[in-house]
Scaffold this active site. Structure first.
Site, mmCIF file in Angstrom:
data_model
loop_
_atom_site.group_PDB
_atom_site.id
_atom_site.type_symbol
_atom_site.label_atom_id
_atom_site.label_comp_id
_atom_site.label_asym_id
_atom_site.label_seq_id
_atom_site.Cartn_x
_atom_site.Cartn_y
_atom_site.Cartn_z
ATOM 1 N N THR A 56 22.163 -82.915 -16.419
ATOM 2 C CA THR A 56 22.777 -82.829 -17.744
ATOM 3 C C THR A 56 23.652 -81.591 -17.931
ATOM 4 O OG1 THR A 56 20.730 -81.813 -18.554
ATOM 5 C CG2 THR A 56 20.978 -84.195 -18.854
ATOM 6 N N ASP A 57 23.643 -80.684 -16.956
ATOM 7 C CA ASP A 57 24.491 -79.489 -17.044
ATOM 8 C C ASP A 57 25.227 -79.282 -15.726
ATOM 9 O OD1 ASP A 57 25.680 -77.248 -18.184
ATOM 10 O OD2 ASP A 57 24.048 -75.906 -17.619
ATOM 11 N N LEU A 58 25.850 -80.352 -15.228
ATOM 12 C CA LEU A 58 26.555 -80.258 -13.959
ATOM 13 C C LEU A 58 27.890 -79.547 -14.177
ATOM 14 C CD1 LEU A 58 26.433 -81.025 -10.967
ATOM 15 C CD2 LEU A 58 27.693 -83.116 -11.542
#
Length: 237
Positions: free
Chosen positions: A169-171
């Protein structure tokens, strides 16, 4: 992974990666003082709190305490609502790292995690492998551009992660590393998990592309739109 549980604390750890630690000392491995006493602190890094680098037998580890960010983090620095041991952030990240490692994705090896409950809330810590001689893509691209083959490898690694069903979710390009052998690593799986379906995968890729564009303006990284094409080709196989 082995587990040690008490009424208010659960520890998960891999004894094969902590061979120099006696079982009776496992609860202390999340305390910086323990490693200072054993002269095993090799460095630290500042982020949302301090990450400590620990010298283990044959590898280095990164030890971090979970801390909240944003405005709410100024009020409640490191406490989270307790909904069960398996739902703690450290247990979830440990599980994701295990899933990805078994799927052949280049991620840090999980070493140990701890959740400590107090009333309705808990605090958490995680110890994982520190990738030696690695820099994130921002630091790499500030210094020089990278070739299409590396972009293809980045795409391939993301595809392996997605094939394992993990939604990062935080690539962003701070969470993608290159080591001295030009191996691609993906890190920082806090609040990530396995997810069914495919509709979220484009969201991961779009977030990554926005990260490249952001750092072009912020840090003047050496990247251009055409560099996205080999990354997509690597992802598409």
């Amino acid at each position: 992974m082995e587990t040690i549980s008490t009424n208010n604390q659960t520890i998960w750890y891999d004894p094969k990666l902590l061979t120099q630690v006696a079982k009776g000392d496992i609860a202390q491995i999340f305390e910086v003082e323990y490693w200072q006493q054993h002269d095993a602190i090799s460095g630290s890094a500042q982020g949302r709190g301090t990450t400590w680098f620990i010298q283990l037998d044959g590898m280095q580890a990164a030890l971090r305490h979970y801390r909240r960010g944003g405005l709410f983090g100024k009020l409640v620095e490191d406490q989270y609502r307790f909904l069960g041991w398996g739902s703690t952030r450290c247990a979830m990240e440990l599980n994701v790292l295990n899933v990805l490692a078994k799927a052949g994705v280049n991620v840090p090896r999980p070493i140990a995690a701890r959740a400590t409950k107090s009333g309705l809330f808990y605090r958490a810590d995680l110890m994982s492998e520190r990738i030696p001689n690695a820099k994130d893509l921002v630091d790499v691209l500030v210094a020089k551009p990278i070739d299409a083959n590396i972009y293809r490898k980045i795409g391939q690694e993301i595809r392996k992660m997605h094939d394992a069903g993990v939604n990062h979710t935080d690539l962003n390009i701070h969470n993608i590393l290159l080591d001295g052998a030009q191996t691609v690593w993906i890190i920082d799986f806090d609040k990530c998990g396995q997810q069914a379906g495919d509709d979220w995968k484009d969201g991961n890729l779009n977030r990554l592309k926005r990260s490249f564009l952001k750092e072009v303006n912020k840090r003047q990284i050496q990247w251009q739109e055409s560099d996205w094409e080999p990354l997509l080709k690597g992802y598409q196989g």
